[in-house]
Design a protein around this motif. Structure first.
Motif, PDB file in Angstrom:
ATOM      1  N   ARG A 264       0.827  -1.205   0.000  1.00  0.00           N
ATOM      2  CA  ARG A 264       0.000   0.000   0.000  1.00  0.00           C
ATOM      3  C   ARG A 264       0.864   1.259   0.000  1.00  0.00           C
ATOM      4  NH1 ARG A 264      -2.877   0.242   4.704  1.00  0.00           N
ATOM      5  NH2 ARG A 264      -2.340  -1.805   5.560  1.00  0.00           N
ATOM      6  N   VAL A 265       1.979   1.204   0.691  1.00  0.00           N
ATOM      7  CA  VAL A 265       2.924   2.328   0.669  1.00  0.00           C
ATOM      8  C   VAL A 265       3.440   2.538  -0.748  1.00  0.00           C
ATOM      9  CG1 VAL A 265       5.246   3.026   1.379  1.00  0.00           C
ATOM     10  CG2 VAL A 265       3.608   2.219   3.093  1.00  0.00           C
ATOM     11  N   GLU A 266       3.830   1.453  -1.424  1.00  0.00           N
ATOM     12  CA  GLU A 266       4.331   1.560  -2.796  1.00  0.00           C
ATOM     13  C   GLU A 266       3.271   2.138  -3.728  1.00  0.00           C
ATOM     14  OE1 GLU A 266       7.402  -2.275  -2.617  1.00  0.00           O
ATOM     15  OE2 GLU A 266       5.413  -2.484  -3.517  1.00  0.00           O
TER      16      GLU A 266
ATOM     17  N   GLU B  83       2.713  15.949   2.631  1.00  0.00           N
ATOM     18  CA  GLU B  83       1.259  15.965   2.834  1.00  0.00           C
ATOM     19  C   GLU B  83       0.532  15.033   1.875  1.00  0.00           C
ATOM     20  OE1 GLU B  83      -0.013  17.430   5.416  1.00  0.00           O
ATOM     21  OE2 GLU B  83       2.013  18.078   5.943  1.00  0.00           O
ATOM     22  N   ARG B  84       1.096  14.799   0.717  1.00  0.00           N
ATOM     23  CA  ARG B  84       0.431  13.967  -0.282  1.00  0.00           C
ATOM     24  C   ARG B  84       0.648  12.466  -0.047  1.00  0.00           C
ATOM     25  NH1 ARG B  84      -0.316  16.529  -5.357  1.00  0.00           N
ATOM     26  NH2 ARG B  84      -1.099  14.507  -6.071  1.00  0.00           N
ATOM     27  N   MET B  85       1.574  12.128   0.840  1.00  0.00           N
ATOM     28  CA  MET B  85       1.854  10.715   1.125  1.00  0.00           C
ATOM     29  C   MET B  85       1.599  10.419   2.599  1.00  0.00           C
ATOM     30  SD  MET B  85       5.329   9.954  -1.057  1.00  0.00           S
ATOM     31  CE  MET B  85       5.497  10.407  -2.805  1.00  0.00           C
ATOM     32  N   PRO B  86       0.352  10.441   3.042  1.00  0.00           N
ATOM     33  CA  PRO B  86       0.061  10.242   4.466  1.00  0.00           C
ATOM     34  C   PRO B  86       0.459   8.863   4.990  1.00  0.00           C
ATOM     35  CG  PRO B  86      -1.963  10.209   3.169  1.00  0.00           C
ATOM     36  CD  PRO B  86      -0.874  10.699   2.261  1.00  0.00           C
ATOM     37  N   LEU B  87       0.389   7.827   4.157  1.00  0.00           N
ATOM     38  CA  LEU B  87       0.751   6.498   4.631  1.00  0.00           C
ATOM     39  C   LEU B  87       2.263   6.352   4.763  1.00  0.00           C
ATOM     40  CD1 LEU B  87      -0.101   3.725   5.558  1.00  0.00           C
ATOM     41  CD2 LEU B  87      -0.183   2.985   3.157  1.00  0.00           C
ATOM     42  N   VAL B  88       3.018   6.937   3.842  1.00  0.00           N
ATOM     43  CA  VAL B  88       4.483   6.913   3.959  1.00  0.00           C
ATOM     44  C   VAL B  88       4.899   7.631   5.243  1.00  0.00           C
ATOM     45  CG1 VAL B  88       6.668   7.564   2.895  1.00  0.00           C
ATOM     46  CG2 VAL B  88       4.756   6.851   1.457  1.00  0.00           C
ATOM     47  N   ARG B  89       4.299   8.807   5.439  1.00  0.00           N
ATOM     48  CA  ARG B  89       4.603   9.558   6.660  1.00  0.00           C
ATOM     49  C   ARG B  89       4.202   8.765   7.900  1.00  0.00           C
ATOM     50  NH1 ARG B  89       3.105  15.845   8.220  1.00  0.00           N
ATOM     51  NH2 ARG B  89       3.579  15.660  10.439  1.00  0.00           N
TER      52      ARG B  89
ATOM     53  N   PHE C 222      -1.133   6.759  12.867  1.00  0.00           N
ATOM     54  CA  PHE C 222      -0.717   8.108  12.516  1.00  0.00           C
ATOM     55  C   PHE C 222      -1.372   8.630  11.235  1.00  0.00           C
ATOM     56  CE2 PHE C 222       2.543   6.545  15.367  1.00  0.00           C
ATOM     57  CZ  PHE C 222       2.711   7.624  16.225  1.00  0.00           C
ATOM     58  N   LEU C 223      -2.360   7.935  10.724  1.00  0.00           N
ATOM     59  CA  LEU C 223      -3.109   8.471   9.593  1.00  0.00           C
ATOM     60  C   LEU C 223      -3.928   9.671  10.057  1.00  0.00           C
ATOM     61  CD1 LEU C 223      -4.258   5.185   7.808  1.00  0.00           C
ATOM     62  CD2 LEU C 223      -2.465   6.788   7.093  1.00  0.00           C
ATOM     63  N   PRO C 224      -4.223  10.603   9.158  1.00  0.00           N
ATOM     64  CA  PRO C 224      -4.896  11.851   9.566  1.00  0.00           C
ATOM     65  C   PRO C 224      -6.147  11.641  10.404  1.00  0.00           C
ATOM     66  CG  PRO C 224      -4.142  12.026   7.301  1.00  0.00           C
ATOM     67  CD  PRO C 224      -3.874  10.609   7.721  1.00  0.00           C
ATOM     68  N   GLU C 225      -6.928  10.620  10.091  1.00  0.00           N
ATOM     69  CA  GLU C 225      -8.183  10.421  10.814  1.00  0.00           C
ATOM     70  C   GLU C 225      -7.984   9.888  12.229  1.00  0.00           C
ATOM     71  OE1 GLU C 225      -7.659   6.777   8.027  1.00  0.00           O
ATOM     72  OE2 GLU C 225      -7.243   8.950   8.024  1.00  0.00           O
ATOM     73  N   ASN C 226      -6.767   9.447  12.563  1.00  0.00           N
ATOM     74  CA  ASN C 226      -6.507   8.882  13.893  1.00  0.00           C
ATOM     75  C   ASN C 226      -5.586   9.733  14.752  1.00  0.00           C
ATOM     76  OD1 ASN C 226      -8.036   6.543  13.315  1.00  0.00           O
ATOM     77  ND2 ASN C 226      -6.262   5.576  12.330  1.00  0.00           N
TER      78      ASN C 226
ATOM     79  N   CYS D 136      13.186  19.405  19.114  1.00  0.00           N
ATOM     80  CA  CYS D 136      14.159  19.326  18.022  1.00  0.00           C
ATOM     81  C   CYS D 136      13.894  20.388  16.973  1.00  0.00           C
ATOM     82  CB  CYS D 136      14.112  17.942  17.384  1.00  0.00           C
ATOM     83  SG  CYS D 136      15.183  17.771  15.944  1.00  0.00           S
ATOM     84  N   ILE D 137      14.879  21.216  16.696  1.00  0.00           N
ATOM     85  CA  ILE D 137      14.708  22.311  15.761  1.00  0.00           C
ATOM     86  C   ILE D 137      14.553  21.812  14.322  1.00  0.00           C
ATOM     87  CG2 ILE D 137      17.176  22.676  15.251  1.00  0.00           C
ATOM     88  CD1 ILE D 137      16.635  25.700  15.524  1.00  0.00           C
ATOM     89  N   GLY D 138      15.016  20.592  14.063  1.00  0.00           N
ATOM     90  CA  GLY D 138      14.973  20.061  12.700  1.00  0.00           C
ATOM     91  C   GLY D 138      13.867  19.062  12.456  1.00  0.00           C
ATOM     92  N   ALA D 139      12.794  19.073  13.261  1.00  0.00           N
ATOM     93  CA  ALA D 139      11.742  18.060  13.142  1.00  0.00           C
ATOM     94  C   ALA D 139      11.089  18.078  11.764  1.00  0.00           C
ATOM     95  CB  ALA D 139      10.697  18.261  14.234  1.00  0.00           C
ATOM     96  N   THR D 140      10.685  19.244  11.279  1.00  0.00           N
ATOM     97  CA  THR D 140      10.048  19.326   9.960  1.00  0.00           C
ATOM     98  C   THR D 140      11.017  18.907   8.865  1.00  0.00           C
ATOM     99  OG1 THR D 140       8.579  21.102  10.699  1.00  0.00           O
ATOM    100  CG2 THR D 140       8.900  20.870   8.324  1.00  0.00           C
ATOM    101  N   PHE D 141      12.257  19.347   8.982  1.00  0.00           N
ATOM    102  CA  PHE D 141      13.310  18.966   8.039  1.00  0.00           C
ATOM    103  C   PHE D 141      13.421  17.441   7.977  1.00  0.00           C
ATOM    104  CE2 PHE D 141      17.621  17.854   6.927  1.00  0.00           C
ATOM    105  CZ  PHE D 141      18.047  18.802   6.008  1.00  0.00           C
ATOM    106  N   ALA D 142      13.468  16.790   9.148  1.00  0.00           N
ATOM    107  CA  ALA D 142      13.655  15.341   9.200  1.00  0.00           C
ATOM    108  C   ALA D 142      12.473  14.587   8.602  1.00  0.00           C
ATOM    109  CB  ALA D 142      13.877  14.907  10.648  1.00  0.00           C
ATOM    110  N   LEU D 143      11.248  15.022   8.897  1.00  0.00           N
ATOM    111  CA  LEU D 143      10.069  14.349   8.348  1.00  0.00           C
ATOM    112  C   LEU D 143      10.031  14.458   6.834  1.00  0.00           C
ATOM    113  CD1 LEU D 143       7.288  15.328  10.911  1.00  0.00           C
ATOM    114  CD2 LEU D 143       8.177  13.028  10.479  1.00  0.00           C
TER     115      LEU D 143
END
Length: 470
Positions: free
Chosen positions: A298-300, A318-324, A391-395, A414-421
């Protein structure tokens, strides 16, 4: 959420909660070998535990409201723990992870503009290019199935990304074995020494760390050379110098900004550790997905759809909620920083939701353990199961802000959290669009806490071309 009837219900390897306490000698041996193996059943079932550890009053904290109290509401009362500093300061000195007081405030203020979400999004194209460049290394051998140490590979990939995005590819280095150097540094310098447990003065030599000073000197020489080269370029033509993290730090060197030594410490923090946390989580994520083929498929599918749509990489997060979600679930089970340590400066008092009152005395060591918190039976359904759907948006609204701490919380988050994600989603998308990562008979990872949560002995996996979609 996790379901016992699901065919890909997978519990990744981890120490089981100890049913009985260890002896004092066994505690010492376990802390020195692998602190993740220390924790007993109460650490995974109770909101907090009051105990004594090597003569110190210690409070092990899992309750999200109490964590909020320590890290946010009364953060001024909780300084960095002494033992933690004894481990980290010899490596990072006044880098962002170890600095306190005015030095920390100056450093955080100086770096904040680089790591705002908007600025971090500007790195997406470079992250994509470096991930694609790295992926080409697999192209020749993947057709027959090669076995690679994914832990090493992901360290090299995240180093390439960090070098390009924050230093414009100008980190001076005479060695291609960055992964080996980082591992050697963490193996020797990033582990607790018996003298740390006894709170011995920092000037007393730690025998476990003697072998690490050579690598540390190498890293510091690398940083100084990089600084000198960039300073020379800025002097020749200030307008031509890259507008990156390195230039920004060097521009504020001086009485009102950072000293040259503080700049060196902060660059070393990012070069030596900034990419390491993301690298470890990426390797664990590929392993967990390999053990859950239905989720991986499903990730693929999600990756293929977004990439084929032509979406800009800045939007992939934002476009890959399952990967995230798969990456964030990996961060839950294998938090790169498995402990957050503080020490009470003065007495404090906390009242729990059920009316229980907890008195915290001055000098108490506070252990907030993402490792146990993220696997805690009070806060998670089937806490030991790999289940990205959490961690899906609905949960996501079911997860308390202080129940999940892969990047910490409060002023020192962590100052780099967004960078890392963003980096992780882009890297996973590039690699998994082209290749399949599968376990082999030699793939028997065991999590070990050094400075980060690492797979002991590496993480060998077979890399093959992705089969054609049906």
């Amino acid at each position: 959420m996790a379901n016992a009837d699901r065919p890909d219900r997978f519990e990744p390897p981890a120490p089981q909660p100890r049913p009985v306490p260890l002896s004092r000698l066994a505690i010492i041996r376990t802390v020195l070998r692998n602190p993740l193996e220390l924790w007993g059943v109460p650490s995974y079932t109770l909101p907090w535990i009051e105990t004594r550890f090597f003569g110190r009053s210690t409070l092990i904290v899992n309750d999200p409201d109490l964590i909020r109290r320590v890290l946010v509401e009364n953060t001024g009362n909780y300084r960095m723990d002494e033992v933690r500093q004894l481990v980290l300061r010899p490596i990072l000195r006044d880098g962002l992870l170890t600095a306190e007081g005015g030095v920390w405030k100056r450093s955080r203020k100086a770096m904040a503009p680089v790591f705002t979400p908007r600025h971090a999004q500007g790195f997406a194209r470079q992250m994509l290019e470096k991930s694609e460049e790295f992926a080409e290394r697999y192209a020749t051998e993947a057709s027959v199935g090669m076995v690679r140490d994914i832990a090493v590979d992901m360290t090299e990939l995240t180093y390439l990304i960090l070098s390009e995005t924050l230093f414009s590819g100008e980190i001076a280095t005479d060695s291609g074995d960055i992964a080996g150097d980082v591992d050697a540094l963490l193996e020797t310098m990033g582990r607790i020494d018996p003298l740390d447990l006894l709170a011995a003065p920092q000037w007393m030599p730690r025998l476990r760390r003697i072998g690490g000073y050579r690598v540390l000197r190498k890293f510091r020489a690398l940083v100084r050379t990089t600084m000198e080269v960039r300073k020379a370029a800025m002097t020749r033509d200030p307008q031509a110098a890259p507008r990156d993290f390195l230039t920004l730090l060097l521009e504020i060197e001086g009485p009102k900004g950072l000293t040259s030594a503080e700049i060196e410490d902060n660059i070393l923090t990012f070069v030596g550790a900034g990419h390491e946390t993301t690298a470890r989580a990426l390797s664990w994520a590929l392993y967990c997905l390999a053990k859950c083929p239905d989720i991986r498929e499903r990730v693929e599918t999600e990756i293929d759809a977004v990439v084929e749509s032509g979406a800009d990489p800045v939007d992939w997060l934002e476009r890959m909620p399952l990967v995230r979600a798969a990456f964030e679930e990996t961060l839950r089970l294998y938090p790169p920083a498995p402990s957050i340590n503080r020490q009470a400066v003065a007495d404090d008092c906390f009242e729990a939701a059920d009316g229980t009152v907890l008195d915290i005395r001055k000098g108490t060591t506070i252990l907030i353990m993402p490792w146990t918190l993220h696997r805690h039976e009070l806060y998670w359904d089937e806490p030991r199961v790999f289940d990205p759907s959490r961690f899906l948006p609905e949960n996501r609204d079911r997860i308390d802000r202080f129940q999940y701490l892969p990047f910490g919380a409060g002023p020192r988050v962590c100052i780099g959290a967004t960078f890392a994600l963003q980096e992780a989603v882009i890297a996973l998308a590039v690699l998994m669009r082209l290749y399949r990562f599968d376990v082999t008979e030699e793939t028997r990872p065991w999590p070990v806490q050094k400075l980060t949560t690492q797979p002991q002995g590496g993480l060998p996996m077979r890399v093959m071309m992705r089969p054609a979609r049906r």
